[in-house]
Design an enzyme around this catalytic site. Structure first.
Site: not given
Ligand code: NAD
Length: 499
Positions: A149, A173, A176, A226, A281, A381
């Site tokens: 997000f 994808k 959401e 995450s 991040c 984090e």
């Molecule tokens: P998230 O993991 O909750 O969601 C990311 C994506 O995964 C979304 O599209 C979501 O729908 C999907 N998703 C969620 N649960 C799932 C599951 N059980 N199975 C399959 N898909 C699933 O992450 P977020 O809260 O949207 O983003 C924040 C995180 O992203 C933080 O940890 C941040 O550090 C990380 N991030 C990392 C970088 C990097 O380059 N290292 C860059 C940006 C964000």
């Protein structure tokens, strides 16, 4: 309530699903849109269509593929104001921040325009007598991306333009929580002249991602999000023997040496720690004041106390609300854990209010000192505007702290000493290093290369190395003959061994 479309075959269509995710506004808690949880049939059919599109796209001249990106880049630039507004309204970040998000993204599209050079293989003549070897880069097929997000424009743009310019098709994808930005990016891609089925956008959550992960025709997965979800996606994709990369969590440290310029440090820390409500991040969440630099802590806290959150269109706001009520509760939970563990709470952002938005997910700048590496506020984090201060005695101690953290996305040192900056650059075990630069995000012609728990799997990130992620190298060794000449295997074999 508006139901969001899917984007399949360059058309915006309603899903057949009866299940929707209610996407909530972070400022008001009103439902902004119903996000369809795409059906298995819709996703499978999108993948199959993309596979057919790839079969002809991979054989399309590279200049045609590149021209699509040139046009796309121009369209993103022309539409940046509208895109930024869509992004801010759904994500909550300020308009300036939203524009930064988009600019970082279209820089990748600009970079994709160098595909002809980046796709070049390697050749050498005479690897053996009358024998040459070539290596080619070839597209993989259908690739898929699952995005978070916090950067609704930049992160999708890290993925599909590079994958597609290499000759692949792509299924995105998006999160959401921020699906509208991705839909606008898709609309502009169609406007740029993208052939049908090269980019498809499906919506959903775990169940929908599982369909992507288990489909035979998907060849490679890029995930950003995450740590828990990253390790799940990586494990499932690689168990299916597919190529996968996961960019995940971070805990980024900024080292302040006593010989640094105090004002530069304070200015840098304001944006680096609190910008985008700490939902970055590459944001700084730990500052290490080495030795006498600790004398600047009170000035830093004073400066941070003036930083205010606000609505996306309020020009005086430094950052917006956090994404969801759940995220807010989680951040506040960490703050309480820090207090309970004995850290000293120098600035408490809980209960922050913004006029006109009583229901917003607000949290003010929060600062802890006396933080130790066994506390949850250090280990986890937090992804909010919470800064932890530690006070190592010297640079070696600071390096030990950083190098023992489970993440290794970004780090930075502020110093006027060449010796300290060189030592730091050489010894720190983190992928992206800043010297007197707080957030060292590289431009796309370099790679985005977190270490350890921050980035794993196929270690080809966006930028130069992404080309190798989205392509397979084929090495060809060729022996040639003169006219009328015949191979004499036994003779050659004997001759080689007698040398
Ligand atoms: P998230 O993991 O909750 O969601 C990311 C994506 O995964 C979304 O599209 C979501 O729908 C999907 N998703 C969620 N649960 C799932 C599951 N059980 N199975 C399959 N898909 C699933 O992450 P977020 O809260 O949207 O983003 C924040 C995180 O992203 C933080 O940890 C941040 O550090 C990380 N991030 C990392 C970088 C990097 O380059 N290292 C860059 C940006 C964000």
């Amino acid at each position: 309530m508006k139901k969001l479309d899917l984007m399949i075959s360059n058309a915006f269509i309603q899903s057949n699903t009866s299940e929707y995710y209610e996407k909530i506004c972070p400022l008001t808690q009103e439902v902004q849109v119903l996000v369809p949880l795409s059906t298995k049939e819709e996703i499978s059919s999108a993948i199959e269509k993309s596979h057919h599109a790839y079969l002809s796209w991979k054989d399309t001249p590279i200049m045609t593929r590149t021209r699509l990106m040139l046009k796309y880049q121009a369209l993103i630039k022309e539409n940046i104001d509208e895109l930024a507004e869509i992004l801010s309204i759904e994500q909550g970040k300020t308009l300036d921040d939203a524009k930064g998000d988009i600019v970082r993204g279209y820089e990748v599209v600009e970079f994709a325009c160098s595909a002809p050079t980046l796709m070049m293989g390697e050749t050498i003549e005479n690897v053996s007598t009358k024998m040459n070897t070539y290596s080619y880069r070839q597209a993989l097929g259908v690739c898929a991306g699952v995005t978070p997000f916090n950067f609704p424009a930049m992160i999708p743009l890290w993925m599909f333009p590079l994958a597609i310019v290499c000759g692949n098709a792509f299924i995105l994808k998006p999160s959401e929580m921020v699906p509208n930005t991705a839909m606008k990016l898709a609309e502009l891609f169609i406007q740029a002249g993208a052939p049908k089925d090269l980019l498809q956008i499906i919506h959903g959550q775990k169940e929908q991602v599982d369909v992507l992960l288990d489909h035979d025709l998907v060849q490679a997965y890029s995930f950003v999000g995450s740590p828990a979800v990253g390790s799940y996606i990586y494990s499932r994709a690689t168990a299916n023997l597919k190529r996968a990369q996961a960019f995940v969590g971070a805990k980024n440290h900024l080292v302040v040496m006593p010989d640094a310029n105090k004002q530069n440090v304070i200015n840098a820390l304001i944006g680096a720690s609190m910008g985008a409500a700490g939902q970055r991040c590459m944001g700084i969440s730990v500052v290490l004041f080495v030795g006498q630099a600790k004398a600047w802590i009170s000035e830093l806290v004073e400066a941070l106390s003036k930083v205010k959150p606000g609505a996306w269109n309020d020009k005086s706001a430094s950052y917006g609300p956090v994404m969801t009520k759940m995220a807010l509760n989680r951040i506040e939970g960490f703050i309480q854990e820090g207090v309970d563990a004995g850290a000293s709470l120098l600035l408490d952002g809980r209960g922050a209010k913004v006029k006109g938005y009583d229901k917003g997910n607000w949290i003010g700048p929060t600062v802890f000192s006396e933080v130790t590496s066994d506390m949850s506020i250090y280990k986890e984090e937090i992804f909010g505007p919470v800064l932890s201060i530690m006070q190592p005695k010297n640079l070696n101690e600071a390096l030990d702290i950083i190098n023992n953290n489970k993440f290794g996305n970004g780090t930075s040192i502020f110093t006027s000493s060449g010796a300290s900056s060189t030592k730091f650059r050489r010894e720190v075990k983190v992928g992206q290093v800043g010297i007197n630069v707080p957030i060292p995000v590289p431009l796309p012609f370099f790679s985005f290369t977190g270490w350890r728990g921050s980035f794993y799997g196929d270690l080809h990130a966006y930028g130069k190395q992404a080309i190798t992620f989205y392509t397979e190298t084929k090495t060809v060794t060729e022996k040639w003959f003169e006219e009328e000449e015949h191979e004499e295997v036994a003779f050659n074999f004997k001759e080689d061994h007698s040398k």
